[in-house]
Design a protein around this motif. Structure first.
Motif: not given
Length: 501
Positions: A300-301, A304, A348
């Protein structure tokens, strides 16, 4: 063509910001029919009366529904086109289809330009005339071959009809307007400058009508016009060396640098950061639910960071989130499929999501280790075999992401939806969250090895409840109905974005 289909086409042209521009000079015998037929095809028609001395002006003033631009002195086709382009831009149009007022072009071919524009947004579409069996003057035939030859010398690109006046121009990509000559050779200049600046040139076949020689109205003056064209081509050849060639080399070099940079960045990030870190994290200690959650947070990070902070070179990424979207509640997420970049655009929004992938992705050397341990599953063995695992994931708070098309679209069109995603949603009692993706198929088309510039956009729609899905019918019908919805939604998104590409 039925009235409904014709009406839809007119609306599509308007929604995509496409107008029709008709320059005319002393075409009193044909202009009314040409404009009338154009209005049947397109609701936005601009006519430029280039100082006609016959009763063309009177005829045009009697036609309702057009935008008329006129001036007293004849300035030439190049000047008329430039005037029409400026008016179209002032009126907010993104594209303009130009056709002649002498009746040689068929306005019914406007639908072919619309289709080509949808398939090649931002391109300059060239109507290549079907000239086999058409009676033409020797001067006209020679002029086209002469023009085609010099266009190849000046740009290195081959076109079969550089003299055609039936074209679709991307108005925001018109280069060299300040240098544009006033006569009909301006159309060659527009092609040359567009090619130098990397605008895609896409030819399509069009029909053409030439009346008998004795009925034709021609403003071509062989001696003066060939002399002027020769001077123009001399200038363009010089500019091709000092301006056009450096631009082409710079653009090619930029594409290489952008692609190499993206490959190196992703490879370094995956091979030197993500994969070693994940390998160590997995090997140290026992795999627990907490550790799996942490792996999802890494995905996820990392995504992003790449999409929102760093970005793919030459691209802009934007998104829109529905007001009722809540990823804390498990659901089935569906999305159209265009490219390898799709996954990065979708990841994201939440770490609590599992993607069903194909075997190639599951065994990918860059990120295969990560997604296997994050419990992304391949669908090679079928949905039913996966159902117990998917049920367990949902009970642990994960959403399930599926591409209903099953494979990437070759041309960004929405292909047939399979039932799998809707079967999962039905069996597990989940809402369906639709994602609408635009851009990856243009940035990295199939069988292309370099990144292109352009926008990336994803919209997350509000959840569709099981009761609403059930009202559509069985899962096969749901898939069919949702595909129709996606086709309309994608067209809306493309119409908006492609006015600025």
């Amino acid at each position: 063509m039925t009235d409904n289909i014709k009406g839809k086409q007119r609306q599509q042209l308007h929604d995509r910001g496409i107008c029709v521009i008709i320059p005319t000079f002393n075409n009193a015998g044909t202009i009314a029919a040409v404009v009338g037929d154009a209005l049947i095809e397109c609701k936005d028609v601009i006519v430029v009366n280039d100082g006609s001395t016959d009763n063309t002006s009177t005829i045009l003033h009697a036609i309702n529904g057009i935008t008329l631009v006129e001036y007293e002195k004849n300035r030439g086709k190049g000047y008329a086109l430039k005037t029409g382009f400026k008016r179209a831009l002032q009126m907010g149009f993104a594209y303009a289809i130009t056709l002649d007022g002498d009746g040689q072009h068929y306005p019914s071919d406007i639908q072919a330009f619309l289709k080509a524009n949808q398939q090649h947004p931002g391109a300059l579409i060239i109507g290549s005339r079907k000239l086999d069996g058409v009676e033409r003057s020797k001067g006209s035939s020679f002029a086209n071959k002469f023009s085609n030859f010099w266009f190849y010398i000046q740009t290195g690109r081959r076109l079969s009809d550089t003299q055609t006046g039936y074209r679709l121009y991307p108005l925001k990509k018109l280069y060299g307007l300040g240098l544009l000559t006033s006569r009909y050779e301006a159309e060659l200049e527009l092609l040359v400058f567009a090619s130098w600046h990397g605008v895609e040139l896409h030819p399509i076949d069009i029909n053409v009508y030439y009346p008998p020689q004795e009925q034709r109205v021609s403003h071509f003056r062989p001696g003066k016009d060939f002399a002027r064209i020769s001077v123009l081509n001399t200038v363009l050849c010089f500019l091709a060396i000092v301006y056009g060639l450096p631009l082409r080399l710079f653009r090619w070099f930029g594409n290489v640098i952008r692609t190499v940079y993206a490959i190196l960045f992703v490879s370094f990030f995956c091979f030197c950061v993500i994969t070693p870190g994940v390998w160590l994290y997995i090997k140290i200690g026992k795999m627990t639910e907490r550790k799996r959650k942490n792996l999802h947070k890494v995905i996820y990070y990392s995504t992003r960071f790449v999409m929102l902070k760093h970005g793919f070179p030459g691209t802009t990424f934007t998104y829109k989130l529905g007001e009722k979207v809540d990823f804390s509640k498990p659901s089935v997420v569906i999305c159209n499929h265009q490219s390898h970049i799709d996954l990065a655009c979708q990841l994201i929004f939440t770490p609590n999501i599992i993607f069903l992938t194909n075997q190639w992705v599951w065994h990918n050397p860059l990120y295969g280790l990560l997604i296997r341990n994050a419990e992304f599953y391949p669908v090679a063995n079928g949905i039913d075999d996966l159902m117990p695992k998917l049920k367990s994931l949902v009970e642990r708070g994960y959403s399930i992401a599926v591409y209903p098309e099953g494979h990437r679209s070759k041309d960004c069109c929405i292909t047939r939806f399979h039932q799998g995603a809707f079967h999962i949603a039905e069996q597990l009692g989940l809402d369906v969250i639709p994602m609408y993706l635009y851009g990856p198929g243009h940035i990295l088309p199939p069988k292309t090895y370099h990144l292109k510039k352009g926008p990336l956009f994803i919209e997350v729609g509000d959840p569709i409840a099981q009761t609403d899905l059930a009202s559509m019918g069985d899962t096969k019908t749901q898939a069919s109905q949702m595909r129709k919805h996606y086709i309309n939604k994608y067209e809306q998104i493309a119409n908006r974005i492609e006015q600025d590409v």
